[in-house]
Design an enzyme around this catalytic site. Sequence first.
Site, PDB file in Angstrom:
ATOM      1  N   HIS A 296      73.415  48.582  47.173  1.00  0.00           N
ATOM      2  CA  HIS A 296      72.250  47.843  46.667  1.00  0.00           C
ATOM      3  C   HIS A 296      72.363  46.364  47.035  1.00  0.00           C
ATOM      4  O   HIS A 296      73.462  45.807  47.015  1.00  0.00           O
ATOM      5  CB  HIS A 296      72.190  47.939  45.138  1.00  0.00           C
ATOM      6  CG  HIS A 296      71.892  49.318  44.622  1.00  0.00           C
ATOM      7  ND1 HIS A 296      72.326  49.766  43.394  1.00  0.00           N
ATOM      8  CD2 HIS A 296      71.185  50.337  45.161  1.00  0.00           C
ATOM      9  CE1 HIS A 296      71.891  51.002  43.196  1.00  0.00           C
ATOM     10  NE2 HIS A 296      71.198  51.374  44.265  1.00  0.00           N
ATOM     11  N   TYR A 472      77.374  45.108  44.627  1.00  0.00           N
ATOM     12  CA  TYR A 472      78.705  45.743  44.553  1.00  0.00           C
ATOM     13  C   TYR A 472      78.607  47.213  44.142  1.00  0.00           C
ATOM     14  O   TYR A 472      79.427  47.708  43.360  1.00  0.00           O
ATOM     15  CB  TYR A 472      79.627  44.987  43.584  1.00  0.00           C
ATOM     16  CG  TYR A 472      79.738  43.521  43.851  1.00  0.00           C
ATOM     17  CD1 TYR A 472      79.698  43.017  45.144  1.00  0.00           C
ATOM     18  CD2 TYR A 472      79.903  42.612  42.813  1.00  0.00           C
ATOM     19  CE1 TYR A 472      79.803  41.654  45.395  1.00  0.00           C
ATOM     20  CE2 TYR A 472      80.018  41.251  43.052  1.00  0.00           C
ATOM     21  CZ  TYR A 472      79.965  40.780  44.337  1.00  0.00           C
ATOM     22  OH  TYR A 472      80.072  39.438  44.568  1.00  0.00           O
ATOM     23  N   HIS A 473      77.602  47.891  44.684  1.00  0.00           N
ATOM     24  CA  HIS A 473      77.369  49.294  44.332  1.00  0.00           C
ATOM     25  C   HIS A 473      77.562  50.222  45.532  1.00  0.00           C
ATOM     26  O   HIS A 473      76.896  51.241  45.637  1.00  0.00           O
ATOM     27  CB  HIS A 473      75.939  49.468  43.800  1.00  0.00           C
ATOM     28  CG  HIS A 473      75.704  48.819  42.483  1.00  0.00           C
ATOM     29  ND1 HIS A 473      74.444  48.639  41.953  1.00  0.00           N
ATOM     30  CD2 HIS A 473      76.558  48.316  41.558  1.00  0.00           C
ATOM     31  CE1 HIS A 473      74.545  48.042  40.772  1.00  0.00           C
ATOM     32  NE2 HIS A 473      75.815  47.836  40.517  1.00  0.00           N
ATOM     33  N   ALA A 474      78.468  49.876  46.443  1.00  0.00           N
ATOM     34  CA  ALA A 474      78.615  50.681  47.661  1.00  0.00           C
ATOM     35  C   ALA A 474      78.982  52.129  47.333  1.00  0.00           C
ATOM     36  O   ALA A 474      79.751  52.389  46.405  1.00  0.00           O
ATOM     37  CB  ALA A 474      79.684  50.061  48.547  1.00  0.00           C
TER      38      ALA A 474
END
Length: 540
Positions: A296, A472-474
């Site tokens: 995201h 930081y939603h990889a």
Amino acid sequence: MEQRADYIVAGAGSAGCILARRLAQTGATVILLEAGGQDRTRLVRQPGMIAIFHNVPALKKRLDWGYYTAPQAGALDRRIPQPRGRVLGGSGSINGMVFVRGNRKNYDDWAAAGCTGWSHADVLPSFRRMEDWEDGATALRGSGGPVKVTRQKDLTPASLAFMEALAATAGVKKIDDYNGESAEGVAVCQQNASGGLRYSSSIGYLDQHGLPNLTVTTGALITRVVIDQGRATGVEVVTTQGRGTIRADREVILCAGVYGSPQLLMLSGIGPAGHLRQHGITVVADLAVGDNLHDHLFVPMTYCMTSARNRGTTPYFVGGIVKEAVSHDSWMGRTVFEALGFVRSSQAGDVPDLQIHVLPWSYPFPNQDAPVRHKVDKRPALTIMPTLIYPKSRGTLRLASADPSAAPVIDPAYLTDPDDTRLLLDGMELIRAVMASKIIADQISLELSPGPRYPDRAALAAELPNRATSVYHAVGTCRMGIDERAVVDPALRVRGIDGLRVADASIMPSITGGNTNAPAMMIGERCARLMGAAPAAVNS
Ligand SMILES: Cc1cc2nc3c(=O)[nH]c(=O)nc-3n(C[C@H](O)[C@H](O)[C@H](O)COP(=O)(O)OP(=O)(O)OC[C@H]3O[C@@H](n4cnc5c(N)ncnc54)[C@H](O)[C@@H]3O)c2cc1C
């Protein structure tokens, strides 16, 4: 070092702690291995500390792998930070505690693509089993689970006004629970925190687990999975006592996260054959490990407002710490976000395609690469982050070297699909329309960021690559599926290798429409269930 167990769980993050505890509850012996240290520090346990340690390099280094992306061509060649928790609880120990399951259609889409057992109806019991929701149990929410979930409290008047204005401008409702009946609308933010404590999976599932057959070992860097004639038989680790092999009599389950799990697979000979050979690694299985990396992105927009509160000052921080020590009821005991919106852009299909994060701070460049930008502006303001939740850009995770201690090459290929830029610009224009609406306009003194230098869509489009940043939603680097390019099957078994699974955010075929921690924890619970280790009944 000569150790063995029925199961080795590799990585004690959001998913790993849950899976280890559930497997151990069956009576099997389990060793949970974590490269980082203990999480018994206020830096992790006190929710508001996130506002401090992410901005203090010496503290951050203790808990974070400290990764950066490769230069991003779609973002002016910026190297964008990619923090990842290196501590018990993993990224769930250093994250913002925003608790969002995602849209139920996300899971139905996974199932429709062949991932049998992952529809919303299938994963719902795992979500319910994990949580202790403040409103109590319903058909959709759980109570009595290890992770306490509460609503944010004492919202600033600025956030409340923004919620009204967003609902009116975007034509959505104010909703009570975006993890319940509907995930469309604007609502008070939910958090996995309560009573001044972060409820990471480590705190919820491992504190006082009382299981003699569960061994939790910190400071253990796993360097490789040992594969013998097509079967995973253990892992190699490096600890302060040296190098050793730990044997798994039944299975090894990688829970090392979106970067750690694919890196470990590749170091073990499982990955794109040509790439492995370049690094002198013997190929065990030629799989598309490390592909499908996506994340995201959001763009912060900061508004100075008369109804906002003065944050970011020393008295505010110190006051929070003191109040928290006395009452366990201050901003230091909660997430920093106040509200969330899930709204549709003009391009949306049948679910909202924009998430809106509402932060009651002046924080024009959160999480960015240039150190000067980390500074919190001290003026009373609201920072609104329109967020791209269904990116089309896809990147890769690759090895930089065959040395297990070397950081991998993280290339999410941000903004390489023009639709992603279009969506973020739609989001920014929506926020400007909200802020110009009668409900809120007279409370705003200044658009601090991006500001009047970027008056229209063309100017915003030129500036966007300088401002878009990771939430930081990889996810997605060990993709679950039933096709030739999938890395794991719907039971999370690595294709072509016996006794080896992956269970963490890396298995997501496509990202969920919200923050990814609750889904990662669900994956830990769901994997346990698929392995026959979680009870069918919720919270038993
Ligand atoms: C700063 C930050 C803020 C975030 N904010 C939110 C938020 O507010 N809400 C939300 O929903 N999501 C948030 N996220 C995302 C969310 O936390 C992650 O999606 C989730 O924690 C991923 O869980 P995981 O189990 O896949 O991996 P992780 O939790 O990252 O766990 C992986 C674990 O494996 C360990 N490991 C890796 N390699 C090795 C190795 N070789 N040997 C031994 N151990 C190893 C790591 O140290 C780590 O403990 C945030 C993430 C970050 C980094």
